[in-house]
Design an enzyme around this catalytic site. Structure first.
Site, PDB file in Angstrom:
ATOM      1  N   ASP A   7     -67.959 -45.167 -73.499  1.00  0.00           N
ATOM      2  CA  ASP A   7     -67.850 -46.117 -72.045  1.00  0.00           C
ATOM      3  C   ASP A   7     -68.399 -47.768 -72.432  1.00  0.00           C
ATOM      4  O   ASP A   7     -68.966 -47.890 -73.517  1.00  0.00           O
ATOM      5  CB  ASP A   7     -69.089 -45.948 -71.526  1.00  0.00           C
ATOM      6  CG  ASP A   7     -69.387 -46.288 -70.468  1.00  0.00           C
ATOM      7  OD1 ASP A   7     -68.345 -46.188 -69.013  1.00  0.00           O
ATOM      8  OD2 ASP A   7     -70.589 -46.207 -69.889  1.00  0.00           O
ATOM      9  N   GLY A   8     -68.092 -48.679 -71.848  1.00  0.00           N
ATOM     10  CA  GLY A   8     -68.556 -49.673 -71.853  1.00  0.00           C
ATOM     11  C   GLY A   8     -67.216 -50.457 -72.036  1.00  0.00           C
ATOM     12  O   GLY A   8     -67.286 -51.567 -72.718  1.00  0.00           O
TER      13      GLY A   8
ATOM     14  N   HIS B 222     -60.180 -51.603 -72.058  1.00  0.00           N
ATOM     15  CA  HIS B 222     -59.559 -50.520 -72.796  1.00  0.00           C
ATOM     16  C   HIS B 222     -58.609 -50.544 -73.401  1.00  0.00           C
ATOM     17  O   HIS B 222     -58.194 -49.584 -74.618  1.00  0.00           O
ATOM     18  CB  HIS B 222     -58.102 -49.972 -71.436  1.00  0.00           C
ATOM     19  CG  HIS B 222     -59.830 -50.035 -69.973  1.00  0.00           C
ATOM     20  ND1 HIS B 222     -60.723 -48.636 -70.001  1.00  0.00           N
ATOM     21  CD2 HIS B 222     -59.703 -50.532 -69.306  1.00  0.00           C
ATOM     22  CE1 HIS B 222     -61.711 -48.814 -69.046  1.00  0.00           C
ATOM     23  NE2 HIS B 222     -60.518 -49.823 -68.300  1.00  0.00           N
TER      24      HIS B 222
ATOM     25  N   SER C  40     -62.826 -37.081 -63.704  1.00  0.00           N
ATOM     26  CA  SER C  40     -62.466 -36.317 -62.559  1.00  0.00           C
ATOM     27  C   SER C  40     -63.009 -37.382 -60.993  1.00  0.00           C
ATOM     28  O   SER C  40     -62.516 -37.718 -60.163  1.00  0.00           O
ATOM     29  CB  SER C  40     -63.174 -35.608 -61.949  1.00  0.00           C
ATOM     30  OG  SER C  40     -64.423 -34.721 -61.789  1.00  0.00           O
ATOM     31  N   GLU C  41     -63.640 -38.407 -61.338  1.00  0.00           N
ATOM     32  CA  GLU C  41     -64.125 -39.291 -60.666  1.00  0.00           C
ATOM     33  C   GLU C  41     -63.383 -40.771 -60.503  1.00  0.00           C
ATOM     34  O   GLU C  41     -63.855 -42.013 -60.756  1.00  0.00           O
ATOM     35  CB  GLU C  41     -65.703 -39.174 -60.811  1.00  0.00           C
ATOM     36  CG  GLU C  41     -66.399 -37.928 -60.418  1.00  0.00           C
ATOM     37  CD  GLU C  41     -66.266 -37.392 -60.924  1.00  0.00           C
ATOM     38  OE1 GLU C  41     -66.556 -37.049 -62.216  1.00  0.00           O
ATOM     39  OE2 GLU C  41     -66.561 -35.605 -60.859  1.00  0.00           O
TER      40      GLU C  41
ATOM     41  N   LEU D   8     -58.468 -31.272 -88.451  1.00  0.00           N
ATOM     42  CA  LEU D   8     -59.935 -31.548 -86.983  1.00  0.00           C
ATOM     43  C   LEU D   8     -59.159 -31.399 -85.770  1.00  0.00           C
ATOM     44  O   LEU D   8     -58.038 -31.715 -85.895  1.00  0.00           O
ATOM     45  CB  LEU D   8     -59.771 -33.353 -86.957  1.00  0.00           C
ATOM     46  CG  LEU D   8     -60.502 -34.304 -86.348  1.00  0.00           C
ATOM     47  CD1 LEU D   8     -61.572 -33.847 -86.307  1.00  0.00           C
ATOM     48  CD2 LEU D   8     -60.244 -34.993 -86.178  1.00  0.00           C
TER      49      LEU D   8
END
Ligand code: IPE
Ligand code: IPE
Ligand code: MG
Length: 257
Positions: free
Chosen positions: A24-25, A41, A70-71, A135
């Site tokens: 986030d951010g 982004h 989903s939001e 990984l």
């Protein structure tokens, strides 16, 4: 009494087996620089590359990154389409490198809402990397914890109605076997960048006993040192899973999640 079994929760050197991150951010990072949110982004994608590499080097087994909730469809149209194109471009560009580095790629979330070209790319990326063992990189895209639990319940009812599954009591094991993360260990360490201290509908079931770590660092600024700090914090915690601290210290119990 069996000895305490830590191996399922962290590697021998205390590195969490599964790290799940809310990245986030990005928007605020760009706004601080008086740049459009898109710039944030794009910078966030660079951080993803570095974090994947660092986690691979540390011996983390599973890294889950929350890329689109989903939001997040509630955002302005332009931002949503920017995020979609960034997603497609990044996937296209990075898939061979991920594969070369032995990384297995998985997607969780409702992918039916994505453009079909993107769905095809997601599927071919999963197929191309399915036998890799270095990984496991899980990308949560159009993911929500509520969605995950609902789709698990839906599968259970559908299978029962079709006679594939015998009617039986609902148990945590039955639910887990139908979650999008079936077969993966639960996250040991949850990290959220950007300063907000909330879970925002991420892996609600799977986070039951995860250690939570919040940092004010904005995602594009989250570097190797920031990751090492989060892991250091994780290593300092005593995970008790309902036991007493003394039971854990005396290693008289088997730790399971
Ligand atoms: C996280 O950054 C990326 C996505 C949700 C896709 P944000 O875009 O939420 O950045 P802030 O929270 O607005 O700064
Ligand atoms: C969570 O971040 C989702 C992702 C990082 C993909 P948001 O920025 O959407 O969360 P809220 O809206 O602040 O809770
Ligand atoms: Mg945000």
């Amino acid at each position: 009494m069996p000895a305490a079994e830590h191996s399922s929760l962290a590697t021998d050197n205390g590195i969490p087996r599964h790290i799940a991150i809310i990245m986030d951010g990005n928007g605020r990072w760009a706004e601080q620089k008086r740049m459009p949110r898109a710039f944030g982004h794009q910078a966030g994608v660079k951080t993803v590359r570095k974090v994947v590499e660092h986690c691979g080097n540390l011996g983390v087994e599973v890294l889950t990154l929350f890329a689109f909730s989903s939001e997040n469809w509630r955002r302005p149209k332009d931002e949503v389409s920017l995020l979609m194109s960034l997603f497609i471009e990044t996937l296209q560009r990075e898939i061979d490198t991920l594969d070369k580095n032995g990384i297995r790629l998985l997607f969780i979330g409702d992918r039916t809402a994505f453009p079909s070209a993107l769905q095809a790319k997601m599927q071919s990326g999963e197929l191309q990397t399915q036998n890799n063992t270095a990984l496991t990189l899980v990308i949560a895209a159009n993911y929500g914890g509520h969605w995950d639990m609902c789709q698990a319940m839906q599968q259970i009812t559908d299978k029962t109605a079709a006679g594939v599954l015998a009617p039986q009591p609902i148990t945590p094991q039955l639910i887990e076997a139908h979650l999008s993360t079936a077969g993966l260990p639960d996250p040991d360490l949850f990290i959220r960048t950007g300063g907000e201290e909330r879970v925002s509908n991420f892996m609600l079931w799977q986070l039951a006993y995860t250690e939570l770590y919040f940092t004010p660092a904005l995602w594009p600024d989250f570097d190797d040192k920031a990751m090492d700090d989060a892991i250091l914090s994780f290593k300092s915690r005593q995970r008790r899973f309902g036991h007493t601290g003394e039971q854990i210290l005396n290693k008289t119990i088997t730790l399971t999640t």
